[in-house]
Design a protein around this motif. Structure first.
Motif, short mmCIF file in Angstrom:
data_model
loop_
_atom_site.label_atom_id
_atom_site.label_comp_id
_atom_site.label_asym_id
_atom_site.label_seq_id
_atom_site.Cartn_x
_atom_site.Cartn_y
_atom_site.Cartn_z
N VAL A 24 46.32 89.37 50.51
CA VAL A 24 46.23 89.53 51.97
C VAL A 24 47.09 88.48 52.66
N THR A 25 47.05 87.24 52.17
CA THR A 25 47.89 86.18 52.74
C THR A 25 49.36 86.51 52.58
N PHE A 26 49.73 87.03 51.42
CA PHE A 26 51.12 87.41 51.16
C PHE A 26 51.56 88.53 52.10
N ALA A 27 50.68 89.51 52.34
CA ALA A 27 51.01 90.61 53.25
C ALA A 27 51.24 90.10 54.66
N ALA A 28 50.33 89.23 55.14
CA ALA A 28 50.50 88.68 56.48
C ALA A 28 51.78 87.86 56.59
N GLN A 29 52.06 87.06 55.58
CA GLN A 29 53.28 86.25 55.59
C GLN A 29 54.52 87.14 55.59
N THR A 30 54.49 88.23 54.83
CA THR A 30 55.65 89.11 54.75
C THR A 30 55.97 89.75 56.09
N PHE A 31 54.96 90.31 56.75
CA PHE A 31 55.22 91.02 58.00
C PHE A 31 55.50 90.06 59.15
N LEU A 32 54.89 88.89 59.16
CA LEU A 32 55.23 87.91 60.18
C LEU A 32 56.66 87.40 59.98
N THR A 33 57.05 87.19 58.73
CA THR A 33 58.42 86.77 58.45
C THR A 33 59.42 87.85 58.83
N GLY A 34 59.09 89.11 58.52
CA GLY A 34 59.97 90.21 58.89
C GLY A 34 60.12 90.35 60.39
N LEU A 35 59.00 90.21 61.13
CA LEU A 35 59.06 90.29 62.58
C LEU A 35 59.89 89.14 63.16
N ALA A 36 59.70 87.93 62.63
CA ALA A 36 60.48 86.79 63.10
C ALA A 36 61.97 86.98 62.80
N ALA A 37 62.28 87.55 61.63
CA ALA A 37 63.68 87.78 61.28
C ALA A 37 64.33 88.79 62.22
#
Length: 271
Positions: A24-37
């Motif tokens: 779950v932490t990895f999923a949140a990190q992935t989509f937050l990183t993608g949105l920031a990118a």
């Protein structure tokens, strides 16, 4: 940086909870990183396009070839049953309920998990055991942004695209069998399909495909970046991820289907 699973073999339940939390932490990190990118203009578009083309190439024909027998089997079984009770004209309604509402999204999810997800796991797992991921981290390269995000977004995009294509193909296959093969009324098929096929059914199928794509892509990327133990570890990661993806697909499908039945009322009355 990626999320590390910390486990000291405390037990089956403790290890499962630990890994689910890390996922779950990895999923949140992935989509937050993608949105920031995306907001910063740093989204790896070339990698996203390349991964999307690759996933379409490996998923397109298996999806169609799997949808063909499913559409024909549904037409044969339900068409024969409807003919016995004098309701052969409702074959279009069967297509609307079964293919658009259920089969198209599930076929897309199973192919995305078994083919596309496995490819992502093996790719990232091979990079991990060759220490390419560690080398990128040493060079201060954001592994999630450069490697994980484009693959996750690509699988979600392909899942949505394939759901639309598979829905159309399933309707076309069933129409060809019912009208051309069996000799059913073309007008009756199209009228019942139009009457009982709702836009909300297709929207729900697309939403299911989105959820399936998110779940499968995150699980695949997570298991790939957590691979340990050489080439045998890559094989184990692929096996574990495919099982996890299939379980996630069926759980999500049951939950969303039951919610949809409650929220959206049925169409018409059957006599």
């Amino acid at each position: 940086m990626t999320v590390e699973v910390v486990s000291k073999k405390k037990g089956l339940i403790a290890d499962a909870v630990n890994e689910i939390g890390a996922l779950v932490t990895f999923a949140a990190q992935t989509f937050l990183t993608g949105l920031a990118a995306i907001l910063r203009g740093r989204f790896p578009l070339a990698e996203f396009v390349g991964q999307s083309v690759f996933l379409v190439r490996v998923c397109f024909w298996p999806s169609l070839l799997l949808m063909l027998p499913i559409g024909v089997v549904i037409a044969v079984m339900m068409g024969g049953l409807a003919g016995r009770i004098g309701a052969a004209q409702y074959s279009g309604a069967v297509v609307a309920f079964v293919i658009i509402g259920q089969a198209a999204a599930l076929v897309t999810a199973l192919i995305a998990a078994g083919v596309g997800g496995a490819a992502i796991v093996s790719d990232l797992g091979a990079r991990t055991i060759r220490e390419e991921i560690d080398a990128m981290q040493v060079m201060s390269v954001d592994v999630v942004e450069r490697v994980v995000v484009p693959r996750v977004f690509a699988l979600v995009f392909v899942a949505l695209s394939m759901c639309a294509i598979v829905s159309f193909s399933g309707i076309l296959f069933t129409y060809a069998y019912q009208v051309v093969g069996v000799g059913e009324s073309q007008g009756g098929f199209l009228l019942t399909l139009q009457a009982y096929g709702r836009t909300t059914d297709f929207v729900m199928a697309m939403f299911k495909s989105f959820c399936f794509g998110v779940a499968c892509s995150v699980i695949a990327a997570f298991k790939g970046t957590q691979t340990r133990g050489g080439s045998a570890g890559v094989a184990n990661s692929v096996n574990e991820s495919v099982v996890m993806m299939f379980i996630a697909v069926f759980v999500i499908n049951v939950v969303l289907t039951q919610m949809y039945i409650v929220v959206v009322p049925a169409v018409g009355e059957y006599i």
